[in-house]
Scaffold this motif. Structure first.
Motif, short mmCIF file in Angstrom:
data_model
loop_
_atom_site.label_atom_id
_atom_site.label_comp_id
_atom_site.label_asym_id
_atom_site.label_seq_id
_atom_site.Cartn_x
_atom_site.Cartn_y
_atom_site.Cartn_z
N ASP A 74 -47.17 21.66 -50.97
CA ASP A 74 -45.88 21.68 -50.29
C ASP A 74 -45.41 20.27 -49.95
N LEU A 75 -46.37 19.47 -49.46
CA LEU A 75 -46.07 18.10 -49.06
C LEU A 75 -45.60 17.28 -50.26
N LEU A 76 -46.37 17.39 -51.33
CA LEU A 76 -46.05 16.66 -52.54
C LEU A 76 -44.66 17.03 -53.03
N PHE A 77 -44.38 18.30 -52.96
CA PHE A 77 -43.10 18.79 -53.43
C PHE A 77 -41.94 18.17 -52.65
N ALA A 78 -42.10 18.13 -51.32
CA ALA A 78 -41.03 17.57 -50.49
C ALA A 78 -40.83 16.09 -50.80
N ILE A 79 -41.94 15.36 -50.94
CA ILE A 79 -41.81 13.92 -51.19
C ILE A 79 -41.13 13.68 -52.54
N ILE A 80 -41.54 14.45 -53.55
CA ILE A 80 -40.90 14.28 -54.86
C ILE A 80 -39.41 14.60 -54.77
N ALA A 81 -39.08 15.65 -54.01
CA ALA A 81 -37.66 16.01 -53.86
C ALA A 81 -36.91 14.86 -53.19
N GLY A 82 -37.53 14.22 -52.20
CA GLY A 82 -36.90 13.08 -51.54
C GLY A 82 -36.60 11.98 -52.55
N PHE A 83 -37.58 11.70 -53.43
CA PHE A 83 -37.39 10.65 -54.42
C PHE A 83 -36.45 11.09 -55.54
N ALA A 84 -36.24 12.38 -55.69
CA ALA A 84 -35.27 12.85 -56.69
C ALA A 84 -33.85 12.70 -56.16
N ILE A 85 -33.69 12.95 -54.84
CA ILE A 85 -32.32 12.99 -54.30
C ILE A 85 -31.85 11.63 -53.77
N MET A 86 -32.69 10.96 -52.96
CA MET A 86 -32.20 9.78 -52.24
C MET A 86 -31.73 8.63 -53.14
N PRO A 87 -32.49 8.29 -54.21
CA PRO A 87 -32.01 7.21 -55.06
C PRO A 87 -30.62 7.53 -55.63
N ALA A 88 -30.41 8.81 -55.99
CA ALA A 88 -29.10 9.18 -56.53
C ALA A 88 -28.03 9.10 -55.45
N VAL A 89 -28.39 9.44 -54.22
CA VAL A 89 -27.44 9.35 -53.11
C VAL A 89 -26.95 7.91 -52.98
N PHE A 90 -27.90 6.97 -53.04
CA PHE A 90 -27.51 5.57 -52.91
C PHE A 90 -26.77 5.09 -54.15
N ALA A 91 -27.24 5.52 -55.33
CA ALA A 91 -26.58 5.09 -56.56
C ALA A 91 -25.12 5.54 -56.57
N ALA A 92 -24.87 6.72 -55.97
CA ALA A 92 -23.51 7.25 -55.99
C ALA A 92 -22.70 6.79 -54.79
N GLY A 93 -23.35 6.07 -53.89
CA GLY A 93 -22.63 5.58 -52.71
C GLY A 93 -22.31 6.66 -51.69
N ILE A 94 -23.14 7.70 -51.65
CA ILE A 94 -22.90 8.75 -50.64
C ILE A 94 -23.59 8.33 -49.36
N GLU A 95 -23.09 8.84 -48.24
CA GLU A 95 -23.69 8.58 -46.94
C GLU A 95 -24.98 9.41 -46.84
N PRO A 96 -26.18 8.77 -46.63
CA PRO A 96 -27.42 9.57 -46.62
C PRO A 96 -27.47 10.60 -45.49
N GLY A 97 -26.73 10.32 -44.40
CA GLY A 97 -26.76 11.28 -43.28
C GLY A 97 -25.72 12.37 -43.43
N ALA A 98 -25.29 12.62 -44.67
CA ALA A 98 -24.17 13.55 -44.88
C ALA A 98 -24.44 14.98 -44.41
N GLY A 99 -25.70 15.35 -44.24
CA GLY A 99 -25.99 16.68 -43.68
C GLY A 99 -26.28 17.73 -44.71
N PRO A 100 -26.16 19.01 -44.29
CA PRO A 100 -26.65 20.13 -45.11
C PRO A 100 -26.11 20.19 -46.54
N GLY A 101 -24.98 19.53 -46.81
CA GLY A 101 -24.43 19.63 -48.16
C GLY A 101 -25.05 18.65 -49.14
N LEU A 102 -25.95 17.79 -48.63
CA LEU A 102 -26.41 16.65 -49.44
C LEU A 102 -26.78 17.01 -50.89
N ILE A 103 -27.68 17.99 -51.08
CA ILE A 103 -28.10 18.22 -52.48
C ILE A 103 -26.99 18.85 -53.31
#
Ligand code: PHE
Length: 456
Positions: A260-289
């Protein structure tokens, strides 16, 4: 009794069912946006600490009770502490998952929407900008009808599966979908960290800024760890009640938590770099993914539109399955209580709980649109249900479980269950440490983090 209830076939199926309950929207949807709202790497560190030092002891405490009694929460409390107030813990674990299910099924409905969108090949146009993806999502969740219909559909699927026997369904479901989801999220992560501009997102995930650790961030990180592992609500207890008596609890606990832990961390690394690459606000909330993933998919579409469509369809389908395997376990806890203790038929119990969750879920869903100004404790109904359960009820439930095993049950009883009457040599060797964690460390840390939220 134990024989009638049946048991998991093998350790593999037991771990898959528990991991199926644990791995869900909590890992893919909730974890990345909580990281974004609570300051990145520092939040992850507290999360890791909680997952390893608190979640494993709590997981073991719940599974010791379940395997010992082969009963669901309420019955287990009646058996181990007859005629005491501990039965209230049974009630707590019936209500908390139902409140979670109410808002979880709203997000489940969003997943259905995005799955349907992927079927109509909506994400393959690279010309659609990030803002447009966000606007589409914002328009969808704030519209009154469509999210409600999909919330209803999601909840109905749960009800049908639960009425027609969960066990075979859950086992078969999870054995297949969990590994697929895992492979896909790893591939998306590899893609995402290579997007231009992704390094800011990676930095955000690995360089902690300790000034971001407030009392409420601590509580949220711990709450997220409990949420992700389905702790404090009786799900793990109920599943553990289906374990064979000679099962090794330490092995199931460690495998499930690490998975479970591994899964969450991988998901973090799947989403956050794209969030920054796209210039989205990381604190955008429940709609992030729901804003980021379509963007990732459409960037894949620049070179390979067909690949982008296949990945999008598979991804949203497996998210949907992951959500279902978790939400089914929430409904099952309440249904098991009504069937076992109140002697209700399975169909009637499911219908009753469906109605309750549906009504609360409607309020949660509308809180992104027409009811956005209706506030409970200064939050929308959706946020209030989320915080009430993960920050308070799950934490409180977890505290009571470790307290029960550490202080109410006899040490010898706990030892027998954990070591299978001394037959598991490694477990016998580490029992002293595990017991110390259950009895002292976990309760003290939970109380300390709880108080820090009030004081800092
Ligand atoms: N652990 C599930 C997830 O990560 C959520 C859950 C919470 C499931 C509580 C059951 C009970 O999505």
């Amino acid at each position: 009794m134990a024989k009638d209830r049946g048991s998991f076939n093998s350790r593999f199926t037991a771990i898959m069912a528990m991991a199926g309950s644990a791995i869900g929207l909590g890992n893919i949807w909730r974890f990345p946006y909580m990281v974004g709202q609570n300051g990145g790497a520092a939040f992850i560190l507290v999360y890791l600490f909680s997952a390893i030092f608190l979640c494993i002891p709590i997981f073991l405490a719940e599974s010791i009770i379940g395997k010992r009694t082969h009963l669901s929460t309420f019955g287990a409390m009646e058996k181990l502490a007859p005629g005491t107030r501990w039965k209230w813990l049974g009630f707590l674990t019936v209500f908390t998952p139902l409140i979670i299910l109410s808002y979880y099924s709203v997000v489940g409905g969003w997943s259905i929407e995005y799955f349907l969108k992927s079927l109509t090949l909506s994400f393959s146009d690279p010309a659609v900008s990030m803002e447009e993806h966000s606007a589409v999502f914002g328009g969808f969740i704030s519209s009154p009808w469509r999210p409600l219909v999909l919330h209803t559909v999601f909840l109905l699927i749960n009800a049908v599966v639960v009425i027609f026997g969960v066990r075979g369904g859950i086992e078969r479901f999870t054995k297949l979908t969990t590994p697929v989801l895992f492979i896909l999220i790893v591939l998306i992560m590899l893609y995402s960290v290579n997007l231009p501009g992704a390094s800011a997102g990676i930095d955000y995930l690995i360089h902690p800024d300790f000034s971001k650790i407030t009392g409420s961030a601590l509580l949220s990180a711990m709450g997220q760890a409990f949420f992700s592992l389905s702790l404090g609500v009786g799900c793990i207890l109920t599943y553990a009640s289906y374990l064979k008596s000679d099962e090794n609890l330490l092995a199931t606990g460690i495998f499930t938590s690490m998975f479970d832990l591994l899964f969450a961390i991988i998901a973090g690394f799947a989403i956050m770099p794209a969030v920054f690459a796209a210039g989205i606000e990381p604190g955008a909330g429940p709609g992030l993914i729901f804003e980021t993933l379509p963007y990732i998919f459409s960037t894949i579409g620049v070179d390979a539109p067909w690949l982008c469509n296949i990945v999008a369809i598979l991804f949203f389908l497996t998210i949907l399955f992951a959500a279902l395997t978790s939400s089914i376990s929430m409904l099952e806890v309440g249904v098991a209580y009504l069937v076992d203790q109140r002697k209700m038929s399975r169909a009637k119990a499911t219908a009753l709980l469906f109605a309750g969750c549906w009504i609360l879920g409607v309020l949660c869903s509308l809180s992104f649109g027409p009811l956005r100004d209706l506030h409970v404790f200064g939050m929308t109904v959706f946020d209030a249900c989320d915080h009430l359960t993960s920050d308070f009820l799950m934490t409180f439930g977890s505290l009571l479980f470790v307290f029960f095993v550490g202080w109410k049950m006899k040490r010898a009883e706990v030892r027998d269950e954990f070591t299978n009457c001394g037959t598991l040599r490694f477990n016998s060797r580490v029992f002293g440490v595990v017991y110390f964690f259950i009895r002292y460390v976990a309760p003290a840390a939970i109380i300390a983090i709880f108080l820090s939220n009030l004081l800092i």
